[in-house]
Design a protein around this motif. Structure first.
Motif, mmCIF file in Angstrom:
data_model
loop_
_atom_site.group_PDB
_atom_site.id
_atom_site.type_symbol
_atom_site.label_atom_id
_atom_site.label_comp_id
_atom_site.label_asym_id
_atom_site.label_seq_id
_atom_site.Cartn_x
_atom_site.Cartn_y
_atom_site.Cartn_z
ATOM 1 N N THR A 63 0.735 -1.296 0.017
ATOM 2 C CA THR A 63 0.047 0.035 0.180
ATOM 3 C C THR A 63 0.970 1.410 0.014
ATOM 4 O OG1 THR A 63 -1.498 -1.246 1.552
ATOM 5 C CG2 THR A 63 -2.007 0.884 1.114
ATOM 6 N N ALA A 102 -9.563 -2.829 5.840
ATOM 7 C CA ALA A 102 -8.524 -2.548 4.674
ATOM 8 C C ALA A 102 -7.143 -2.369 5.466
ATOM 9 C CB ALA A 102 -9.274 -1.331 4.113
ATOM 10 N N THR A 108 -7.554 -2.637 0.798
ATOM 11 C CA THR A 108 -7.864 -1.163 0.576
ATOM 12 C C THR A 108 -8.337 -1.007 -0.680
ATOM 13 O OG1 THR A 108 -5.946 -0.908 2.050
ATOM 14 C CG2 THR A 108 -6.612 0.874 0.747
#
Ligand code: FMN
Length: 403
Positions: A63, A102, A108
């Motif tokens: 991420t 998430a 996410t």
């Protein structure tokens, strides 16, 4: 069908991750543009390099890796996709998605996307049947997620049962179906659909009913909603969850069904009557449970109001679609019903045929229209039957210049 379609493939950590590689290759061969997100666990099974080479795209797995200052990677991916496919979907990711968690790149992005999401679960049969996993899948169905059903058979873990990832060819077919063009006449239309059986009370513990499961009506409601219609589902007692975004009016008896349909008929553009409404009800009902008594108990039955007939008589601009569930001379009786009840379209099915009718997950239908079109479809899932019925309605509207 898949040329230039943007497909975001989310790969989770299960043995079937290798099948996702085969699927990537097939999607690319079909002309799709494929981007891949992997969970940390997925990388234990197949390397990102495999997916990178097959898709000719970088693989996303972290991420907080943000090489491009002009955008945020997970939002960019979420917005990029025409469709998202989770294959294989682990019990873990299904659970996270159902609960709004998430905590990695994959989950996410899943929460951020507005694209339709298909989930292809793969896991051990006991994991699959676990109440928590079943409940999570149920929640996701209610949220409007689509499932590519797992297969049954020998599982890599040694158990036999449900939990195999659907074959890449089958997943490909589902995606092709997703992009199959529809005619588009249902968008914004007010569609009233009836589904399920009715229950006709005898006393507080007994009633007459029939074998209708409601599956056909619920599949139609889901499909009509997906085409942008405002769908009202008037449903007899069934064990199905209402499709996402569909307004449901629950009813019990034929009289309740009649009243609910008549209340909403005037505002409707299209009415599809797939419910199996009782033709007869007990003339006399009892407020207290009728005690066992020696000898025969004869129950006198009276006719219920014929809803379809009434709609046909009162119909104005509405398109009226009825079902003819017959066990003999199906086409003959269907044509007769179409005319007698002033319908626009009748969906005839032979309930005595294998793979058709009430409780089955599949159906075999012949569509006959007022303007003399007749088309027989092969045995198909009730989702596919719904797709074809809605196409037939849209074609009917187009042929007859109904806006
Ligand atoms: C050999 C092996 C095979 C596994 N296969 C599956 C599987 O098919 N489905 C599943 O839900 N979990 C499977 N797991 C467990 C998941 O890898 C584990 O729950 C992991 O936390 C999932 O992470 P993810 O959902 O983020 O990918 C397997 C684990 C191992 C060690």
């Amino acid at each position: 069908m898949l040329t230039n379609k943007k497909i975001l493939l989310c790969v989770c950590g299960g043995i079937a991750a290798f099948k996702a590689a085969a699927l990537t290759s097939k999607l690319v061969q079909e002309g799709a543009s494929v981007k891949i997100i992997m969970t940390e666990s997925a990388k234990e099974f197949v390397t990102p390099l495999t997916f990178q080479a097959l898709s000719r795209q970088p693989v996303y797995d972290y991420t907080f890796y943000e090489p491009n200052p002009e955008n945020i990677a997970h939002i960019d991916l979420a917005d990029w996709a025409d469709v998202v496919l989770i294959a294989p979907a682990t019990a873990n990711v299904i659970g996270k998605l159902a609960n709004g968690i998430a905590d990695d790149m994959l989950t996410t992005t899943l929460l951020a996307t507005k694209a339709p999401v298909y989930i292809a679960p793969a896991m051990n049969v006991n994991m699959y049947n676990h109440q928590a996993v079943q409940k999570n899948m149920q929640i996701l169905r209610q949220y409007g997620y689509h499932f590519v059903e797992s297969g049954e058979g020998f599982l890599a873990c040694g158990w036999i049962g449900k939990g195999r990832l659907a074959e890449p060819e089958d997943i490909l077919e589902v995606l092709k179906k997703h992009f199959q063009p529809t005619i588009g006449g249902l968008s914004g239309k007010r569609v009233v659909i009836t589904a399920g059986p009715t229950q006709e009370k005898i006393d507080p513990v007994r009633y007459f009913t029939n074998h209708s499961s409601g599956k056909m009506g619920y599949a139609l409601a889901k499909a009509a909603k997906e085409r942008g219609a405002n769908v009202l589902l008037i449903s007899g007692p069934v064990t199905l969850s209402p499709p996402y975004g569909v307004e449901v009016v629950p009813v019990t008896s034929a009289k309740d069904m009649y009243e609910a349909v008549m209340t909403h008929f005037e505002q409707a553009d299209i009415v599809i009557k797939s419910a199996a409404v009782a033709d007869y009800r007990p003339k006399e009902t009892f407020e207290q449970k009728r005690k066992k008594q020696p000898g025969v108990w004869s129950i006198e039955m009276e006719r219920t109001t014929d809803i379809l007939q009434t709609l046909g008589e009162q119909k104005d601009a509405q398109i009226l679609v009825g079902f003819a569930a017959e066990s003999e001379q199906v086409e003959f009786y269907a044509k007769d019903k179409l005319k007698r009840k002033n319908l626009d379209i009748i969906i005839a099915n032979d309930i005595s045929a294998e793979g058709a009718g009430f409780k089955s997950d599949t159906n075999i239908v012949t569509v006959i229209t007022r303007d003399h079109r007749k088309k027989t479809y092969p045995q198909l899932s009730k989702d596919e039957v719904s797709f074809n019925i809605l196409n037939e309605i849209e074609l009917y509207m187009e042929r007859n210049a109904i806006k």
